[in-house]
Design an enzyme around this catalytic site. Sequence first.
Site, mmCIF file in Angstrom:
data_model
loop_
_atom_site.group_PDB
_atom_site.id
_atom_site.type_symbol
_atom_site.label_atom_id
_atom_site.label_comp_id
_atom_site.label_asym_id
_atom_site.label_seq_id
_atom_site.Cartn_x
_atom_site.Cartn_y
_atom_site.Cartn_z
ATOM 1 C CG PHE A 253 -1.854 -1.215 1.332
ATOM 2 C CD1 PHE A 253 -2.585 -1.654 0.414
ATOM 3 C CD2 PHE A 253 -1.705 -2.000 2.377
ATOM 4 C CE1 PHE A 253 -3.501 -2.817 0.527
ATOM 5 C CE2 PHE A 253 -2.702 -3.151 2.631
ATOM 6 C CZ PHE A 253 -3.268 -3.333 1.549
ATOM 7 C CB ILE A 479 3.421 -5.298 -4.538
ATOM 8 C CG1 ILE A 479 2.221 -4.307 -5.265
ATOM 9 C CG2 ILE A 479 4.726 -4.693 -5.044
ATOM 10 C CD1 ILE A 479 2.069 -2.982 -4.875
ATOM 11 N N GLY A 480 1.376 -8.195 -5.337
ATOM 12 C CA GLY A 480 0.237 -8.785 -5.215
ATOM 13 C C GLY A 480 -0.855 -8.190 -6.129
ATOM 14 C CB THR A 481 -1.160 -5.432 -8.503
ATOM 15 O OG1 THR A 481 0.355 -5.229 -8.712
ATOM 16 C CG2 THR A 481 -1.185 -4.529 -7.053
ATOM 17 C CG ASN A 649 -6.422 -10.289 -15.943
ATOM 18 O OD1 ASN A 649 -7.643 -10.369 -15.764
ATOM 19 N ND2 ASN A 649 -5.505 -11.243 -15.847
ATOM 20 C CD GLU A 724 -1.634 4.739 -6.592
ATOM 21 O OE1 GLU A 724 -0.657 4.525 -5.790
ATOM 22 O OE2 GLU A 724 -1.618 3.964 -7.577
#
Length: 763
Positions: A253, A479-481, A649, A724
Amino acid sequence: MPTSQSETTEKSTSVTLRRDEQVLSIVGRPMPRVDGPLKVSGSATYTSDHNFPGMLYAMPVASTIAKGSIAALDTSAAEKMPGVKAIFHRGNIGRFFRVAANPDFSVVIDERRPPLDDDIIRYYGQYVAVAVAESFPEAQAAADAVKVTYHEETPDVESKLTPQGEPKVASTRGDAGAAFATAPVKVDETYVTPAETHNPIELHATVAVWDGTSFTLYESTQAIKNQQLAMSAMLGVPPENVRVITKFLGSGFGGKLWPWTHCLLAAAAARNLNQPVKLVVSRKMMFQTVGHRPLTQQRIRLGATTNGKLTSTQHDSLNHSSILDDYDEGCGEATPHLYRCPNLRVTGGVVHRNVGTPTAMRGPGAVPGLFALESAMDELAIKLNIDPVELRLRNDTQIDEALNLPFTSRHFKECLTVGAEKFGWQQRNPAVGSMRKDGLILGWGVAGATWIANRLDCDATIDLKADGSVRVACGTQDIGTGTYTMIAQITGEALGIDPDKIEVVLGDSALPAGPLSGGSMVTASLVPALLEAAKKATQKLQFMATSASPFSGQSADNLVFSNGRIHRNDQSAADGVPYDQILKSANINSVSGTGRSQGDFTDLLGLTKPKLSSHSYGVQFIEVTWQPEVARLRVSRVLTVIDAGRIINPRTGRNQIQGGVVMGIGMALFEHTIYDDQHHGAPVNSNLADYVVSTNADAPNIDVLFLDYPDTHLNAYGARGIGEIGLAGVAPAIAAAVYHATGIRVRELPIRIEDLIGSTVSG
């Protein structure tokens, strides 16, 4: 609209890498994450999962005051405890250096003072020593046994902010003050957002390995290249002697963008003891030493005509920062370009407090800034008796008035109109407390959203291998995105190859330098680099094929690579030869292509002059339910309409937006880091029991609608980042919905039940 040079280049690249029309587009396909099986099976290796022979464990000693100095540091008892290898402090850890100031954003660190640099305490939890032992419990016990005596002073953690010096003017046009004075309709209010703490599930961690010459640092970071450069500068070694590895991140984050003081402590301990050292920051320390979104206080003054045209906008913000660092949140980032207004002035100022240094948190600047601006727009709509959607439509603009430049693409108006129709906005009764369903009072709110659209420098390499697989490498991180998946899709699209055959290698600073994962810029940065890498690799294959059957004697210009095959340009791919056969016949293991994309982030920093203005847009439509009998408020329904270019995606993209919305619910209703202003200045709710975040039980039905208009300014696929913008606008839309349901206007977050108990709206 003018076409940039980069846009022209990327379009030609896209044409070169053609594929058969019959093949389903890979870009735009809702693919599941390629790294999903590793994560759900527990096979994905996160930073603190790394273990090495002879590894030691480090635990920092944190100050228990927020202001003062160290009078004495007694480590004697701790040093004698079982398993303890060393207690490092200012007198024995060695020298750290500072990162040189650089206006081009090339190396970034928020807390510029190195750890243990002096005996002055400036915030609660500041590290004063670090214990290193053979096991984690032994390190923890030793850290607890270090006795620190302080000269304590009264800290300043006051939440009321007053300017310190002249504010910095961020944007200005016309005469905002004079226009406001003569405006027939005015709003003049102050809005406050509290300090918020990043709370990713994965704790910050460093595992440091020293081989006598070089460091290998396993880090929980969103920016491996920046981490490498900053750590090399502060440790005093060349960048090539620092390798940073982050294969998986349990989210960040923004809090894991830049290095924090624990990283240096772990590296120095490993060098001093010549053994691997693992340091994992505790959950309590996460509230003290690794950044937070700062407290903001924003005054918004809007002036308008009686028919709702803005004539004056003034946005003056303050945010708190640490004693030594000037962290500027930049709350007015979106204000100059979101609406048409001939007279505008945006200023910002920093107020120093005895807190740890703030840092970027998802949507820095724009998210708290839009809470103020969009809340004021809702209040203006009520004063004018104009529907809040209609007010925004009347003030839409097709040029960036701050830069006097056209937008590369802007569909904010369509976000409003399409969203209003889908949400059923025409059924809204504007009277407070007038809408009911199933015995509950409904409140409907709306707010606009926007976020920057830029890209960073990026290098990438694609290897076409003789076994028919593809390896793509870039020194960025996921980062997990969904970066692993996105790269597989882009590469698969460029080559016409099934993503299942593509190995994506990320998370290592030894790879070609990639972008940081922040500011929603990774996707836009990667597309051009990957397309160029694919083009260069396939050009090599085409040249190589001219020496092989059935293309012997052909010119490479007459050959095409598509759908994983080499074929003549007058043939279809089905009539061609699989590329792996070309490699095998030449006894070559692989061919490589390297691509690079040039960043334009210097435009945003004001170091270069942009030719166009590029942003993403969105609108949040939100429904809340209010049950005054038991003072129960819930967010019951959300529609988010997003204009962010082409969506690579939709599946992972929707997940990103939904996560942002849930985080916005937390911002509006729950999150608030509370500093003890009566005693030691500590964050008092420094745990996940007392610091409340949104959970699944708080998540409503969230409908995400992507307009999906490609914007080829940044890359040939027309993609922009979306990390964001899903959070932007959520909090003001909730505040507007709460007012509609209760008649209570809350201008200081989070919205508390105590704020609403005085509501005159009854069941």
